[in-house]
Motif scaffolding. Structure first.
Motif, short mmCIF file in Angstrom:
data_model
loop_
_atom_site.label_atom_id
_atom_site.label_comp_id
_atom_site.label_asym_id
_atom_site.label_seq_id
_atom_site.Cartn_x
_atom_site.Cartn_y
_atom_site.Cartn_z
N PRO A 293 -5.68 0.35 -0.76
CA PRO A 293 -4.59 0.01 -1.69
C PRO A 293 -4.96 -1.15 -2.60
N LEU A 294 -5.77 -2.09 -2.09
CA LEU A 294 -6.19 -3.23 -2.90
C LEU A 294 -7.09 -2.77 -4.05
N ALA A 295 -8.04 -1.88 -3.76
CA ALA A 295 -8.91 -1.35 -4.80
C ALA A 295 -8.11 -0.52 -5.81
N HIS A 296 -7.13 0.21 -5.33
CA HIS A 296 -6.30 1.02 -6.23
C HIS A 296 -5.49 0.13 -7.17
N PHE A 297 -4.93 -0.95 -6.63
CA PHE A 297 -4.17 -1.89 -7.46
C PHE A 297 -5.07 -2.44 -8.56
N ASN B 248 6.98 0.40 -15.83
CA ASN B 248 8.21 0.73 -15.11
C ASN B 248 8.22 0.21 -13.66
N GLY B 249 7.74 -1.01 -13.49
CA GLY B 249 7.76 -1.62 -12.16
C GLY B 249 6.69 -1.12 -11.22
N ARG B 250 5.70 -0.39 -11.75
CA ARG B 250 4.68 0.22 -10.88
C ARG B 250 3.89 -0.82 -10.10
N PHE B 251 3.54 -1.94 -10.73
CA PHE B 251 2.69 -2.92 -10.06
C PHE B 251 3.44 -3.68 -8.96
N GLU B 252 4.71 -3.92 -9.19
CA GLU B 252 5.49 -4.55 -8.12
C GLU B 252 5.66 -3.59 -6.95
N ARG B 253 5.73 -2.30 -7.23
CA ARG B 253 5.83 -1.32 -6.14
C ARG B 253 4.51 -1.20 -5.38
N LEU B 254 3.38 -1.33 -6.09
CA LEU B 254 2.07 -1.25 -5.44
C LEU B 254 1.73 -2.52 -4.67
N TRP B 255 2.34 -3.63 -5.07
CA TRP B 255 1.95 -4.92 -4.52
C TRP B 255 2.06 -5.03 -2.98
N PRO B 256 3.16 -4.57 -2.35
CA PRO B 256 3.21 -4.70 -0.89
C PRO B 256 2.07 -3.99 -0.18
N LEU B 257 1.64 -2.86 -0.72
CA LEU B 257 0.51 -2.14 -0.11
C LEU B 257 -0.78 -2.94 -0.25
N ALA B 258 -0.97 -3.54 -1.43
CA ALA B 258 -2.17 -4.35 -1.65
C ALA B 258 -2.15 -5.59 -0.77
N LEU B 259 -0.98 -6.21 -0.64
CA LEU B 259 -0.87 -7.41 0.17
C LEU B 259 -1.21 -7.14 1.63
N ARG B 260 -0.69 -6.05 2.17
CA ARG B 260 -0.93 -5.76 3.59
C ARG B 260 -2.41 -5.60 3.90
N TRP B 261 -3.19 -5.21 2.88
CA TRP B 261 -4.62 -5.03 3.10
C TRP B 261 -5.31 -6.34 3.47
N ALA B 262 -4.70 -7.49 3.12
CA ALA B 262 -5.31 -8.79 3.43
C ALA B 262 -5.18 -9.13 4.91
N PHE B 263 -4.24 -8.49 5.61
CA PHE B 263 -4.02 -8.80 7.01
C PHE B 263 -4.90 -7.94 7.91
N PRO B 264 -5.25 -8.45 9.09
CA PRO B 264 -5.97 -7.60 10.04
C PRO B 264 -5.14 -6.37 10.38
N PRO B 265 -5.77 -5.24 10.64
CA PRO B 265 -5.02 -4.01 10.91
C PRO B 265 -3.95 -4.17 11.99
N TRP B 266 -4.25 -4.93 13.04
CA TRP B 266 -3.30 -5.07 14.14
C TRP B 266 -2.06 -5.88 13.73
N PHE B 267 -2.14 -6.66 12.63
CA PHE B 267 -1.04 -7.52 12.21
C PHE B 267 -0.16 -6.86 11.15
N ARG B 268 -0.61 -5.76 10.58
CA ARG B 268 0.11 -5.15 9.45
C ARG B 268 1.48 -4.63 9.85
#
Length: 275
Positions: free
Chosen positions: A17-21, A76-96
Motif C-alpha cells: 500500500p505504501l508503494a501504491h500511495f 476526490n479524497g482518494r489520497f486521504e482514503r489511501l493514507w490509512p493503508l499506507a500508514l499501517r505498512w509502517a507497523f510490524p505485521p503483528w501490530f497492525r
C-alpha cells in the motif's frame, strides 16, 4: 511548472500500500506538471521527503495526503482514503490489527510501569525510545506513532484513561529537555477532559502488574485486551481474560492518586528532575 527529469527508482506499486500511495502521488504530480519542490512547498516539507514518499520509502503524514487531495484536481479524497493503508505498512505485521482496533475504539484504558505509552509520546521521546532498537526505518516508525495520536484530538476523541507508576516520570528517556517537553505534554493531557491520567506513587508499592497492558472498548462488541511485551504484543478476546484485566485495572486505579492530583504531581516531578 516543470517536471523534473532526474532518474529516480520507483517501487512496483503492487508491492505494498505504501508503494501504491507513492505511485499515485507521482502519477498525479507529473500529470499536473508540478515539480517535487513545488509539491513539497504545498505540503510544508522538502523535495527529499516527496521523492522518498513517491518511491515508497517513507510513510506520509495525514497532512501530506490532505495536501495531495487539495492540490490534485479530481482526486476526490482518494489520497486521504489511501493514507490509512499506507500508514499501517509502517507497523510490524503483528501490530497492525491492534492499530486498526485502536482507531475505532471509543475508550482506551492503559497501564504502563516503565515508559510513557506511544499514544501520548512526544516526537522526541518516541525517537529516543525507538532508536534504542536500532531500526532501519526509524523515521517511519516515529511518523506512524505520532499519527496514531490523532484519535485523542479528533472531533469525537477516543477517551484515554492512563495509569502510570511514578517511576515512569522519573525514568529519563533522552536528555532533560526531552523529558521536560514530554511531561508538559502529559500535564496538558491530565487537564484535558475527557482524558484521565493517574499516577501510582512510588510508596504505593505496586506489584500487581509488571508488564504494560490495555483495554479497548467499542460502540459495539466486547472489550479486547492488549498486552505489550517482547518481542511482540498480543490481543486477548476471551471473556475470562477480559474480566481479569478489568479487575486488575480497577485495582490499579484504586492504588493511584486521585486524577485531580495528577497535574500537580507531574509538574512537581518535572521541576525536581528536569528543570
Amino acid at each position: 511548472m516543470t517536471v523534473e527529469n532526474e532518474t529516480v527508482e520507483h517501487a512496483d506499486p503492487t508491492l505494498s500500500p505504501l508503494a501504491h500511495f507513492g505511485y499515485e502521488v507521482r502519477l498525479e504530480r507529473e500529470r499536473l506538471g508540478m515539480s517535487r519542490s513545488e509539491l513539497g512547498k504545498e505540503a510544508h516539507c522538502g523535495y527529499s521527503l516527496v521523492a522518498k514518499i513517491e518511491a515508497g520509502d517513507r510513510v506520509p503524514a495525514l497532512s501530506f495526503a490532505e495536501t495531495c487531495d487539495r492540490v490534485f484536481p479530481y482526486s476526490n479524497g482518494r489520497f486521504e482514503r489511501l493514507w490509512p493503508l499506507a500508514l499501517r505498512w509502517a507497523f510490524p505485521p503483528w501490530f497492525r490489527r491492534y492499530v486498526e482496533l485502536e482507531w475505532i475504539a471509543t475508550k482506551l484504558q492503559m497501564f504502563h510501569p516503565l515508559l510513557l505509552p506511544g499514544i501520548v509520546q512526544t516526537e522526541e521521546y518516541a525517537r529516543a525510545v525507538l532508536q534504542a532498537g536500532r531500526p532501519t526505518n526509524l523515521d517511519d516508525l516515529v511518523t506512524a506513532r505520532m499519527e496514531r495520536q490523532r484519535i485523542l484530538e479528533r472531533e469525537r476523541p477516543t477517551r484515554l484513561w492512563l495509569v502510570l507508576n511514578e517511576g515512569v516520570l522519573r525514568n529519563a528517556v533522552g536528555d532533560a529537555a526531552v523529558m521536560a517537553k514530554q511531561l508538559r505534554r502529559l500535564h496538558e493531557l491530565a487537564q484535558c477532559p475527557p482524558h484521565v491520567v493517574q499516577i501510582v506513587p512510588t510508596q504505593g508499592n505496586n506489584h500487581l502488574a509488571a508488564s504494560p497492558f490495555g483495554l479497548l472498548s467499542f460502540n459495539e462488541g466486547a472489550d479486547i485486551v492488549h498486552v505489550d511485551g517482547f518481542p511482540r504484543g498480543y490481543l486477548l478476546a476471551d471473556i475470562d481474560d477480559v474480566t481479569m484485566a478489568n479487575d486488575a485495572y480497577d485495582l490499579l486505579k484504586s492504588m493511584a492518586a486521585p486524577p485531580d492530583e495528577s497535574a500537580d504531581m507531574i509538574d512537581s516531578i518535572s521541576k525536581d528532575c528536569y528543570s
